[in-house]
Every structure is written in C-alpha cells, then in structure tokens.
Design a protein around this motif. Structure first.
Motif, PDB file in Angstrom:
ATOM      1  N   GLN A  18       0.603  -1.155   0.169  1.00  0.00           N
ATOM      2  CA  GLN A  18      -0.036  -0.033  -0.018  1.00  0.00           C
ATOM      3  C   GLN A  18       0.823   1.206   0.016  1.00  0.00           C
ATOM      4  O   GLN A  18       0.505   2.169  -0.666  1.00  0.00           O
ATOM      5  CB  GLN A  18      -0.895  -0.093   1.240  1.00  0.00           C
ATOM      6  N   ALA A  19       1.804   1.262   0.865  1.00  0.00           N
ATOM      7  CA  ALA A  19       2.937   2.299   0.810  1.00  0.00           C
ATOM      8  C   ALA A  19       3.451   2.616  -0.528  1.00  0.00           C
ATOM      9  O   ALA A  19       3.728   3.780  -0.903  1.00  0.00           O
ATOM     10  CB  ALA A  19       3.830   2.184   1.875  1.00  0.00           C
TER      11      ALA A  19
ATOM     12  N   THR B 105       2.286   1.874  -3.104  1.00  0.00           N
ATOM     13  CA  THR B 105       1.064   2.311  -4.213  1.00  0.00           C
ATOM     14  C   THR B 105       0.772   3.962  -4.175  1.00  0.00           C
ATOM     15  O   THR B 105       0.817   4.694  -5.105  1.00  0.00           O
ATOM     16  CB  THR B 105      -0.325   1.566  -4.013  1.00  0.00           C
ATOM     17  N   GLN B 106       0.824   4.004  -2.675  1.00  0.00           N
ATOM     18  CA  GLN B 106       0.690   5.647  -2.477  1.00  0.00           C
ATOM     19  C   GLN B 106       1.788   6.474  -2.918  1.00  0.00           C
ATOM     20  O   GLN B 106       1.805   7.487  -3.430  1.00  0.00           O
ATOM     21  CB  GLN B 106       0.558   5.753  -0.840  1.00  0.00           C
TER      22      GLN B 106
ATOM     23  N   GLN C 198       1.429   7.131  -6.692  1.00  0.00           N
ATOM     24  CA  GLN C 198       0.392   8.075  -6.926  1.00  0.00           C
ATOM     25  C   GLN C 198       0.960   9.041  -6.677  1.00  0.00           C
ATOM     26  O   GLN C 198       0.484  10.331  -7.496  1.00  0.00           O
ATOM     27  CB  GLN C 198      -0.878   7.622  -6.003  1.00  0.00           C
ATOM     28  N   ALA C 199       1.539   9.512  -5.499  1.00  0.00           N
ATOM     29  CA  ALA C 199       2.005  10.996  -5.219  1.00  0.00           C
ATOM     30  C   ALA C 199       3.212  11.287  -6.345  1.00  0.00           C
ATOM     31  O   ALA C 199       3.137  12.460  -6.873  1.00  0.00           O
ATOM     32  CB  ALA C 199       2.713  10.961  -4.199  1.00  0.00           C
TER      33      ALA C 199
ATOM     34  N   ASN D 198       1.253  12.235  -9.384  1.00  0.00           N
ATOM     35  CA  ASN D 198       0.355  13.612  -9.041  1.00  0.00           C
ATOM     36  C   ASN D 198       1.551  14.685  -9.446  1.00  0.00           C
ATOM     37  O   ASN D 198       1.015  15.599  -9.998  1.00  0.00           O
ATOM     38  CB  ASN D 198      -0.176  13.888  -7.779  1.00  0.00           C
TER      39      ASN D 198
ATOM     40  N   GLU E 263       4.555  15.444  -0.609  1.00  0.00           N
ATOM     41  CA  GLU E 263       3.611  14.091  -0.676  1.00  0.00           C
ATOM     42  C   GLU E 263       4.469  12.816  -1.242  1.00  0.00           C
ATOM     43  O   GLU E 263       4.623  12.116  -0.560  1.00  0.00           O
ATOM     44  CB  GLU E 263       2.239  14.398  -1.311  1.00  0.00           C
TER      45      GLU E 263
ATOM     46  N   ALA F 188       5.651   9.881   1.278  1.00  0.00           N
ATOM     47  CA  ALA F 188       5.131   8.363   0.853  1.00  0.00           C
ATOM     48  C   ALA F 188       6.537   7.656   0.509  1.00  0.00           C
ATOM     49  O   ALA F 188       6.378   6.352   1.051  1.00  0.00           O
ATOM     50  CB  ALA F 188       4.595   8.643  -0.590  1.00  0.00           C
TER      51      ALA F 188
ATOM     52  N   THR G 239       7.106   6.526   4.015  1.00  0.00           N
ATOM     53  CA  THR G 239       6.155   5.597   4.590  1.00  0.00           C
ATOM     54  C   THR G 239       6.566   3.921   3.907  1.00  0.00           C
ATOM     55  O   THR G 239       6.514   3.033   4.669  1.00  0.00           O
ATOM     56  CB  THR G 239       5.009   5.947   4.059  1.00  0.00           C
TER      57      THR G 239
END
Length: 489
Positions: free
Chosen positions: A145-146, A148-149, A152-153, A156, A244, A248, A251
């Motif tokens: 999940q980290a 994936t985030q 995504q960041a 973005n 962000e 991430a 994380t």
C-alpha cells in the motif's frame, strides 16, 4: 745299676695320635672297600627303575568354585520407599520383568504438571504458526500500500509539473486572442460613433457594439487575473506534491523495514517456541522415565540370589550390598545369570592350559556324576595366597547348569592332548646338583652317578625327559644309605 724304663702315661699324646691314625686307616679302608663293592642285583632293582618310552595323558587337577556368569545388585535410580516386592529369593525371572515397585505419588503429580506444560507449549507453537504468518502478510500489505501511495504521489507531481505550464500557455494564448477581440470591438465602437451621429445606425445597434467592447475588455481582464493567479500558485502546488512524494517514500521505507524485521523475528519466534516445546517435551519424557523407573525391572534373564530390602524400607541408589540376606543394605535384590567355574591352577601347570581345552567337573553334591566344561579364559595375572602362586581359569559349563549351584566347591580335571612315545622316569628320580637338574644313573660299578637331563611335562608321579637320557638306562629312585649322607649340592 738299674736303668729306668719310661712311663707310657707320662707321654700320652703320641699314643693318642697313633691310635687315631690307625682308626682313620681302618675306616678309610672300609669305605674304599664299600665304594668298590657293587650294589647287589636285588637291591639295585629295588632302588632303580628303567627309563622307558610310553604315552602320557595330560590330566591336570585343580579345585574350583561355581560362580554366576553375571551378578548385579538391583537398586532404584532414585531414592524412595519400596512399596511392593514381586519376587522372592531363588525365583527365576525374565529380562524386563518387574521385580519391585517404588513409591511414585510425587512423580505422578510432577508428571501431570510436565504434561500440561508440554501441551501448552504445543498450543503456543501452533497458534504462533497461524498468527505470525498473518502478521507477516499484514506487514507485506502495508508495504505494498505504501508503494502504491508513493507511485500515486509521484504521478500527481508528474501531472502537476506537466499541467501548470500548459495552463499558463493556454491562458496567455487566450489573453492574446482577448486583446485582439478587444481591439476589434474598440475599433467598431469608434467607427460606429460617426455613423450614430449621422443617424446611419440606430442607438440599439451602437449599444450592442459598445456592450461587445465592454465584454471583450472584461474577458481580457479576467484572463490576465487567471494568468497572475496560475503563475503565483505554480510553485506552492509543486512543492506540496513534492512533500507528498517524500512522505510516501518515508512510509514505504518504514513499511519495508517493518516487513523485513517481522520476517526475521518470525523465524526467531517460531524457533523459540519450538525450542520451548522441545524443552517441555524433554521435561515430560524425563518425568515419564522417572515414573517408569519406579518399576524396578530385571536387566537380564536370571535368578534372584539375595533379598536385601522389604516393602516399606527406604532405598537409595547404590551398587554395593552385603553378601548376607539378613544384612541391611540400600540394594533391593541380587540377581545372577548363568553359571561358570573358576578354578585356581598352580603356576607350574598353567603352561599346559589352553583356550577351549575340555574339562571334567565333579562336585561333592553329585559324587557319581561328571559334568563337562571348556576353558574360556585364562587370567593374565597370578593370584598369590599363602605364598602359593596360581592363576584363575574360567570354565564354561557345557552341562550341569540345572544341578550345580552358585558357590559350590568342585574338582576339575583339565584334559590335555596325549604325549605319544615320551621318555619318562618317576618324578622322585629328578634331583638337583649345583643348580643343575638331572637324575642319578648306575655307573659301570652300578653305583649312583649324577647325569644332567632336560625335563618336559611333569605329570604327578611321572616326568618327561627331553634330552640327556636314553631308554633302558637305570635311574635311581632311592639311594644306598652311604650315598644318602652325601650332598648333591
């Protein structure tokens, strides 16, 4: 005038010497005559024997004692109270048979506790085998999940980095177009002012053109404002997206560390629980062994020879015990297996004893029976008792195990190979002169004469002559009286 005659008594010494000299001459003459006189034929036959060849049967006699092949004192491995004795003295037992029972109430309680502890350790291990993989999977999920985030960041940030410059360019293009529209609207208003004064167009038409000008001017101002706002918000938005991304990444790193740490500790936790289960199992097995040890079992097939303790006695581990049944001891029983005979053979005969040599055995308890045996062991070291040196020879019983009993005294005969055509003389004929072994033979005058010989086997009354003597020679077994007074040494 009368001449005096000497008195014999006035000079006694010459007369004494004369008498002594005459006596010696007489004795010497008689001795010489006796020495030269041969022994009479009848007397010679009585005093001598003829050396001759014959067969000798090697038969060595010795005394022995019947003993167990193996004998042990039975005692418990742990101290405790004897609660039951299942055998009596003289009973035959089988290997593994329970002979006695020790008190085990405390061992039973400790055994239940050890069993519960072992079951708990197994339950903890099984639960960990389910829980720990689940925890590892959860850490894996958080890590994914980290990641994936983080992706995504980054996306973005990438989109913002590409989008904002395009928006600024679009606004700038729109401003250019709006400026052109404003200029066109202004030009139309200016041209139509003359036409309005001249009455060529209506006021409504002119108002419409004026409205278009005002709208074009408003649109341009709005686009300029948007350009200013977009230009001012470009860097803060990019910075925020970068933060962000950094968050991430942190994380992801933390989730990765937690995942790897859980994988590592998972093996340690499982191993630790497995070791704990093994330790609990070992403790349980030890308690089981202690509980089993309360049952005293026979280590081999045998017979109970002694009883040292009765039920109710407190017995401690030991291997020593008195040989008497009435003596107090820490042992419970004495157990013996099989029978053997241990004979003591004199040093002079031990050279004639060999492995597997047949033996005959007789016992006072069975005077009319002869039991067979076989030599199995010759002790490498002598035993000296009352200045007599002997060797212990172990004899295996080939028969008689059902009749002979432990500690019986027996007589044994070691049967050797027969010596054929041996030159033998009576053992009493063997003499020693100046440390040399020999015999007294009849010389040409039939008088005793020392002759050195080499002897072989000595079998009670007969001795084998290996060299120094020929068959037919007459050997003295008794000397004439005049020779008996002479020393051979």
């Amino acid at each position: 005038m009368e001449i005096p005659v000497p008195n014999k008594l006035n000079r006694p010494l010459p007369w004494i010497l004369a008498v002594m000299t005459g006596g010696l001459l007489v004795v010497g003459g008689l001795t010489y005559k006796m020495a030269q006189t041969p022994v009479s034929e009848s007397k010679l036959e009585k005093m001598t024997v003829i050396a001759q060849r014959e067969s000798l049967a090697v038969d060595i006699e010795a005394s022995g004692v019947v003993e167990p092949i193996e004998s042990v004192n039975i005692s418990p491995k742990n101290p405790g109270r004897l609660v039951q004795l299942r055998v009596e003295q003289g009973m035959k037992v089988k290997e593994g048979q329970i002979l006695a029972l020790m008190e085990h109430s405390e061992d039973k309680a400790q055994g239940k506790f050890a069993e519960a502890k072992y079951n708990q350790a197994l339950a903890d291990l099984e639960a960990a085998k389910v829980r720990i993989p689940s925890e590892v999977q959860q850490a894996q999920t958080r890590y994914v999940q980290a990641q994936t985030q983080l992706e995504q960041a980054k996306a973005n940030l990438q989109r913002a980095t590409e989008r904002i410059p395009k928006e600024i360019d679009q606004i700038k293009a729109q401003i250019v177009s709006a400026q052109s529209g404003l200029e066109l609207a202004a030009s139309r208003v200016k041209r139509n002012e003359e036409l309005l004064r001249e009455g060529a167009i209506t006021q409504d038409r002119f108002d419409e053109l004026l409205n278009n000008y005002n709208n074009a001017q408003a649109s341009l101002m709005e686009l300029q404002k948007r350009l200013e706002q977009t230009t001012q918000t470009q860097n803060p938005e990019i910075d925020q997206l970068k933060q962000e991304v950094l968050h991430a990444q942190a994380t992801v790193a933390e989730a990765q560390i937690q995942l790897e740490e859980r994988k590592r500790t998972a093996k340690i936790d499982i191993t630790s629980l497995e070791l704990a289960a093994e330790a609990a199992k070992a403790e349980l097995e030890q308690m089981v062994i202690q509980f089993q040890d309360t049952a005293i079992r026979a280590p081999f097939d045998g017979i109970v020879t002694q009883k040292y303790a009765n039920p109710g006695a407190f017995v401690t581990p030991t291997t020593s015990a008195s040989s008497t049944a009435s003596a107090t001891s820490s042992s419970i029983l004495a157990l013996a297996r099989g029978l053997k005979v241990v004979a003591k053979v004199p040093e002079v005969d031990i050279a004639m004893i060999q492995q597997s040599q047949p033996v005959t055995i007789t016992a006072d308890a069975y005077p009319n029976e002869v039991f067979k045996g076989q030599v199995v062991l010759i002790a490498p070291e002598a035993v000296v008792e009352d200045n007599v040196t002997s060797f212990e020879v172990t004899i295996a019983l080939m028969e008689g195990q059902d009749k002979l009993l432990s500690r019986m005294n027996v007589d044994v005969n070691f049967l050797g190979q027969e010596i054929n055509d041996a030159l033998v003389v009576p053992t009493v004929a063997i003499v020693t002169k100046n440390g040399e072994t020999g015999v007294m033979v009849a010389d040409e005058n039939e008088k005793p004469k020392f002759k050195p010989v080499t002897i072989g086997q000595v079998l009670d009354e007969k001795t084998q002559i290996l060299s120094g003597l020929t068959p037919g020679e007459r050997v003295f077994i008794d000397l004439p009286e005049e020779e008996q007074n002479k020393s051979l040494f």
